[in-house]
Design a protein around this motif. Structure first.
Motif, PDB file in Angstrom:
ATOM      1  N   ALA A 170      33.819  51.097  55.809  1.00 39.84           N
ATOM      2  CA  ALA A 170      32.629  50.207  55.385  1.00 39.84           C
ATOM      3  C   ALA A 170      33.115  48.870  55.326  1.00 39.84           C
ATOM      4  N   GLY A 171      33.021  47.814  56.072  1.00 43.68           N
ATOM      5  CA  GLY A 171      33.523  46.635  55.989  1.00 43.68           C
ATOM      6  C   GLY A 171      34.862  46.448  55.909  1.00 43.68           C
ATOM      7  N   ARG A 172      35.419  46.189  54.585  1.00 42.23           N
ATOM      8  CA  ARG A 172      37.004  45.815  54.763  1.00 42.23           C
ATOM      9  C   ARG A 172      37.679  47.045  54.173  1.00 42.23           C
ATOM     10  N   GLU A 173      36.678  47.907  53.521  1.00 44.70           N
ATOM     11  CA  GLU A 173      37.272  49.037  52.767  1.00 44.70           C
ATOM     12  C   GLU A 173      36.967  50.648  53.493  1.00 44.70           C
ATOM     13  N   SER A 174      37.880  51.429  53.346  1.00 43.15           N
ATOM     14  CA  SER A 174      37.703  52.860  53.779  1.00 43.15           C
ATOM     15  C   SER A 174      37.428  53.617  52.876  1.00 43.15           C
ATOM     16  N   LEU A 175      36.007  54.306  52.742  1.00 38.56           N
ATOM     17  CA  LEU A 175      35.534  55.101  51.837  1.00 38.56           C
ATOM     18  C   LEU A 175      36.032  56.560  52.074  1.00 38.56           C
TER      19      LEU A 175
END
Lengths: 114, 114
Positions: A74-79
């Motif tokens: 999700a965007g720059r982060e990984s959930l």
DNA sequence: CTAATATGCAATTACTAAGTTGCGTATTAT
DNA sequence: ATAATACGCAACTTAGTAATTGCATATTAG
């Protein structure tokens, strides 16, 4: 005899691998946190931990390989979010073992009462 | 949050350690065999295995350390029998995690329906 | 008694896993 | 545009584990 599943590709339950993934305090804590429902980013999961982000990342990959968690970018982060299926899988397996044990005891009891 | 047991002495359930003990194909097979009810000697448990007696012995010690098996000396052989308690312990733990997950889903559903 | 059986102990090897560090890249905020 | 954030990849260190081999000891069978 109760036979371990031959281990297999995705979806096929590799019981030992799932147990091994749960056999680490850090990973167990991650699972506990994620099973509360909310997805967390790696940074979020690293917060308040004594180990580095990279270490957490590795643990998450281990959990992901056996399907206990799923990840999405999700965007720059990984959930990461919890996935209950492998856990149900091993619960069923443990029930089988327990049942086999109970049956053995029952047979022994019946034999002794005869 | 769901908190892992602090790990402790004998009797105190160290969930991760129990999972780790189950996280090996060989040991899982030993547990399956022993859960059938009959105690087996080390030689007996080694029969039909691709690994040596010493390797089997080590696996049995790992299982014994977390209480999944108990051993007793009978003459020149040492007999191992299954002990269900640690397994019940982790089953309860997995149920807790599952329950936490289900509750989270319920709350989400309730929230969405509002 | 002697041989066969069953196990325990110790040393060794090969491999895997946990964790770190350094660096590069993508994404968001100012 | 620049800085801060979030992440991925790779190399490396350290420690633990699976398994073997060799040898010694106890127990049972003949």
């Amino acid at each position: 005899m109760l036979q371990a599943h031959p281990s297999g590709g995705a979806g096929q339950p590799n019981h030992a691998a799932i147990f091994a993934a749960l056999g680490d305090e850090t990973r167990l804590a991650l699972v506990a946190k994620l099973s509360a429902g909310q997805p967390y980013s790696i940074s979020r999961l690293t917060e308040g931990s004594h180990i580095t982000r990279q270490a957490v990342t590795k643990h998450l990959r281990v959990l992901e390989e056996v399907g206990l968690v799923r990840s999405m970018r999700a965007g720059r982060e990984s959930l990461f979010e919890f996935n209950p299926e492998p856990m149900e899988e091993v619960k069923e397996y443990l029930d089988l073992v327990s049942k086999q044990w109970d049956n053995a005891l029952s047979r022994l009891k019946a034999f002794l009462e005869d």
